[in-house]
Design a protein around this motif. Structure first.
Motif, PDB file in Angstrom:
ATOM      1  N   VAL A 220       0.833  -1.198   0.000  1.00 15.43           N
ATOM      2  CA  VAL A 220       0.000   0.000   0.000  1.00 15.43           C
ATOM      3  C   VAL A 220       0.870   1.251   0.000  1.00 15.43           C
ATOM      4  O   VAL A 220       0.605   2.220  -0.724  1.00 15.43           O
ATOM      5  CB  VAL A 220      -0.944  -0.005   1.222  1.00 15.43           C
ATOM      6  N   PHE A 221       1.929   1.242   0.800  1.00 14.76           N
ATOM      7  CA  PHE A 221       2.814   2.401   0.875  1.00 14.76           C
ATOM      8  C   PHE A 221       3.452   2.690  -0.480  1.00 14.76           C
ATOM      9  O   PHE A 221       3.538   3.844  -0.918  1.00 14.76           O
ATOM     10  CB  PHE A 221       3.900   2.155   1.921  1.00 14.76           C
ATOM     11  N   GLU A 222       3.900   1.620  -1.163  1.00 14.30           N
ATOM     12  CA  GLU A 222       4.543   1.803  -2.463  1.00 14.30           C
ATOM     13  C   GLU A 222       3.555   2.301  -3.512  1.00 14.30           C
ATOM     14  O   GLU A 222       3.927   3.036  -4.432  1.00 14.30           O
ATOM     15  CB  GLU A 222       5.173   0.485  -2.918  1.00 14.30           C
ATOM     16  N   ALA A 223       2.276   1.914  -3.378  1.00 11.41           N
ATOM     17  CA  ALA A 223       1.278   2.297  -4.372  1.00 11.41           C
ATOM     18  C   ALA A 223       0.732   3.706  -4.148  1.00 11.41           C
ATOM     19  O   ALA A 223       0.437   4.426  -5.104  1.00 11.41           O
ATOM     20  CB  ALA A 223       0.131   1.292  -4.376  1.00 11.41           C
TER      21      ALA A 223
ATOM     22  N   LEU B 192      -3.982 -14.435  -3.511  1.00  9.79           N
ATOM     23  CA  LEU B 192      -3.418 -13.173  -3.028  1.00  9.79           C
ATOM     24  C   LEU B 192      -3.720 -12.128  -4.093  1.00  9.79           C
ATOM     25  O   LEU B 192      -3.340 -12.292  -5.250  1.00  9.79           O
ATOM     26  CB  LEU B 192      -1.910 -13.303  -2.824  1.00  9.79           C
ATOM     27  N   TRP B 193      -4.410 -11.053  -3.721  1.00 11.14           N
ATOM     28  CA  TRP B 193      -4.896 -10.106  -4.718  1.00 11.14           C
ATOM     29  C   TRP B 193      -4.724  -8.667  -4.238  1.00 11.14           C
ATOM     30  O   TRP B 193      -4.498  -8.399  -3.065  1.00 11.14           O
ATOM     31  CB  TRP B 193      -6.373 -10.359  -5.013  1.00 11.14           C
ATOM     32  N   ARG B 194      -4.855  -7.747  -5.179  1.00 16.07           N
ATOM     33  CA  ARG B 194      -4.863  -6.312  -4.880  1.00 16.07           C
ATOM     34  C   ARG B 194      -5.692  -5.613  -5.943  1.00 16.07           C
ATOM     35  O   ARG B 194      -5.830  -6.103  -7.066  1.00 16.07           O
ATOM     36  CB  ARG B 194      -3.443  -5.746  -4.833  1.00 16.07           C
ATOM     37  N   ASN B 195      -6.256  -4.486  -5.577  1.00 10.73           N
ATOM     38  CA  ASN B 195      -7.105  -3.740  -6.504  1.00 10.73           C
ATOM     39  C   ASN B 195      -6.854  -2.254  -6.291  1.00 10.73           C
ATOM     40  O   ASN B 195      -7.630  -1.555  -5.648  1.00 10.73           O
ATOM     41  CB  ASN B 195      -8.573  -4.077  -6.273  1.00 10.73           C
ATOM     42  N   PHE B 196      -5.738  -1.783  -6.826  1.00 12.79           N
ATOM     43  CA  PHE B 196      -5.368  -0.384  -6.695  1.00 12.79           C
ATOM     44  C   PHE B 196      -5.773   0.368  -7.954  1.00 12.79           C
ATOM     45  O   PHE B 196      -5.571  -0.098  -9.069  1.00 12.79           O
ATOM     46  CB  PHE B 196      -3.857  -0.242  -6.488  1.00 12.79           C
TER      47      PHE B 196
END
Length: 249
Positions: free
Chosen positions: A153-156, A190-194
């Protein structure tokens, strides 16, 4: 049932962490799951009693002498709650879901670019032979996974927005792990939705053991009634922090 089929009653030789730090008793585990499950505490407690009487949670004296809960007991309770239609079917659900075996190629079609390093918990899932081992690895590894999600999250988003976004991650938004149960198979992702761009960084499926299936271990045939039940990072981290209070953030 043959002893070899009581998968949840024997120690699992997996790559787990924090076993020596675990201090929670069964009532605390029931409280933790009730806070994120959506059902009332009495329902969770009833299922816990059923599987304890069947041998899937240690039966000991009350109070300070009661058994400490580990990731194995937490996984058993989750499987009984999520994988059975009724409390009495909890022990059978535990045996069947724990026995599911991982497909040989869990990494196909995924990427790890969203994380500077794949979380140890996910690596342990990839190396697990059975879904029982994988679920324990997720519970034991949830604190480290939490740190990886924070870094992602920090990197995004950078420092100004990261704290707010991570609060949403803790409730199952933006990034996390999703565990899905079906009759009978399981999936870990394992997922992300930025920025509205969903990405899957890891996904693996656990399927019935063929020898057990041929022997009728998973029931007599499959009806065309398909129900999937899932839970995610909020459940995993809540349980992990309850089992090891020193892991609370």
């Amino acid at each position: 049932m043959h002893d070899s089929e009581r998968l949840a009653r024997a120690p699992v030789l997996g790559k787990t962490q924090n076993r020596e730090k675990i201090m929670a008793k069964l009532p605390a585990l029931v409280d933790a799951i009730a806070e994120v499950d959506g059902r009332d505490r009495a329902t969770i407690d009833h299922v816990a009693r059923v599987i304890r009487e069947a041998g899937y949670i240690p039966t000991t004296k009350r109070g300070s002498g009661a058994s400490e809960m580990t990731a194995r007991e937490a996984a058993n309770l989750l499987l009984a709650l999520k994988g059975a239609d009724a409390p009495k079917d909890g022990p059978l659900a535990i045996d069947r879901f724990r026995s599911l075996r991982q497909e040989e190629t869990p990494h196909s079609g995924v990427n790890y670019e969203g994380f500077s390093q794949l979380p140890i918990a996910i690596k342990n899932v990839a190396e697990a032979r059975t879904f029982g081992e994988a679920l324990e690895a997720l519970i034991d590894g949830a604190p480290e996974l939490s740190q990886c999600l924070r870094q992602c999250v920090f990197e995004a988003y950078g420092e100004p927005r990261a704290p707010l976004i991570f609060k949403m991650v803790e409730t199952g938004s933006f990034a996390g792990v999703e565990v899905t149960l079906k009759r009978y198979q399981a999936e870990v992702a394992l997922w992300r939705n930025f920025a509205g761009q969903p990405e899957t960084d890891f996904i693996t499926t656990f399927l019935p053991d063929l020898e057990r299936q041929e022997a009728g271990f998973y029931g007599a045939g499959t009806k065309d009634h398909r129900v999937a039940v899932g839970f995610g990072f909020p459940t995993l981290i809540h349980i992990a922090q309850t089992l090891s209070p020193d892991e609370r953030r």
